[in-house]
Design a protein around this motif. Structure first.
Motif, short mmCIF file in Angstrom:
data_model
loop_
_atom_site.label_atom_id
_atom_site.label_comp_id
_atom_site.label_asym_id
_atom_site.label_seq_id
_atom_site.Cartn_x
_atom_site.Cartn_y
_atom_site.Cartn_z
N THR A 159 0.84 -1.21 0.00
CA THR A 159 0.00 0.00 0.00
C THR A 159 0.87 1.25 0.00
O THR A 159 0.36 2.35 -0.22
N ILE A 165 -1.41 -3.53 -6.60
CA ILE A 165 -2.78 -3.12 -6.24
C ILE A 165 -3.70 -3.24 -7.46
O ILE A 165 -4.83 -3.75 -7.35
N LEU A 190 -5.29 -2.42 2.61
CA LEU A 190 -5.54 -2.84 1.24
C LEU A 190 -6.97 -2.52 0.82
O LEU A 190 -7.22 -1.98 -0.27
N LEU A 193 -7.66 1.04 -0.02
CA LEU A 193 -7.22 1.42 -1.37
C LEU A 193 -8.19 0.93 -2.43
O LEU A 193 -8.44 1.61 -3.43
#
Length: 313
Positions: A159, A165, A190, A193
């Protein structure tokens, strides 16, 4: 009326009903799953039937048959089980190799349970930004190679740097996905995000014990923006993953590499612990099966011992 359980609050469940409204429901009646005592009769991800009374109190009266679920032993000294989530398309085990370090035994127990309940599983090695020296990166590569060679999909994420990601987000497309792991591995970061604006609470790692603290109290399902039908189920971090309801003669079925080699064992009921002509033990001696995986297999066999959790009179 039917609905989807999106949150477990401990004493009640939040259900998104087919009429588009959310209802806080109590459980009516006594639910049981295959005779196993469970700490939570209803799980996030369940489709349920609810009734709504004139005073707007609501009750869950029936669970629609589940296509699958992930379950673990509630505690090391208990025969009770805890259903982590139900009706999953896939499960992501978030793990870290440092700060804190996830044990390979924990990973293997989670994977074996996912195999047993037919839930496709990914391993997400998070916090890769902390793996700064050559030895750390070599360990990441070695552990990733181990699980990829068995057939599991392995992702690397951070992150901080953003590594992996976008790839993780692509795998979530249109699916109901469980995220699980030890406390402190960065699940909440996570998910923050992946679902902008959610702002799940995160916490620092204990500098004394290098372990995480629980920031997620109860399981909850979140829709992924711009992802039709895609949901993430966030779960409280767990320290250990006790298996339950495993037949010791079937444990090898949930270790793909052991099961494949076991076809060559002399005896059909081989436990791969001591028998002559055991192809698994021979492969272990040739380093064709990982010692860590084999030790995890033995630990689950030990869990399956019917006397292990029997309470004294």
């Amino acid at each position: 009326m039917e609905g989807l359980v999106i949150r477990n609050t401990g004493s009640s469940y939040v259900v998104t009903a087919d009429d588009g409204n959310e209802y806080t429901c109590k459980v009516k009646g006594n639910f049981r799953l295959k005779g196993i005592r469970t700490t939570n009769p209803v799980a996030v991800g369940d489709r349920v039937e609810i009734i709504i009374n004139p005073d707007m109190t609501a009750y869950i009266v029936k669970i629609v048959p589940r296509k699958n679920y992930i379950i673990r032993r509630a505690s090391n000294l208990s025969k009770e089980a805890h259903i982590i989530a139900a009706n999953l398309d896939q499960a992501f085990l978030v793990a870290t190799l440092t700060h804190p370090a996830t044990s390979l035994t924990f990973i293997d127990r989670f994977l074996a349970t996912a195999e047993a309940y037919r839930v496709p599983a990914f391993i997400v090695f998070n916090k890769t930004d902390l793996l700064t020296d050559e030895a750390d990166r070599e360990l990441l590569d070695a552990v990733s190679y181990l699980y990829r060679s068995i057939g599991y999909k392995v992702l690397h994420t951070s992150t901080v740097t953003g590594e992996g990601i976008d790839t993780l987000r692509e795998h979530l497309g249109g699916k109901i996905s469980l995220m699980s792991g030890n406390s402190g591995v960065g699940k909440s970061s996570l998910i923050n995000l992946l679902v902008p604006g959610l702002n799940l609470r995160t916490a620092e790692i204990s500098s004394t014990h290098l372990t995480g603290t629980h920031t997620t109290t109860f399981s909850q399902m979140f829709p992924i923006p711009g992802n039709e039908g895609g949901y993430i189920i966030d779960t409280p971090g767990v320290k250990g993953f006790g298996t339950i309801d495993f037949d010791r003669n079937e444990v090898s079925h949930f270790f793909p590499e052991i099961f494949k080699i076991s076809e060559n064992c002399r005896f059909g009921n081989c436990t791969h612990t001591h028998e002559p002509g055991c192809a698994v033990l021979e492969a272990l001696a040739r380093n064709e099966i990982s010692e860590s995986r084999y030790n995890s297999y033995l630990s689950i066999i030990d869990d399956a011992d019917p006397d292990k959790y029997r309470k004294p009179f």
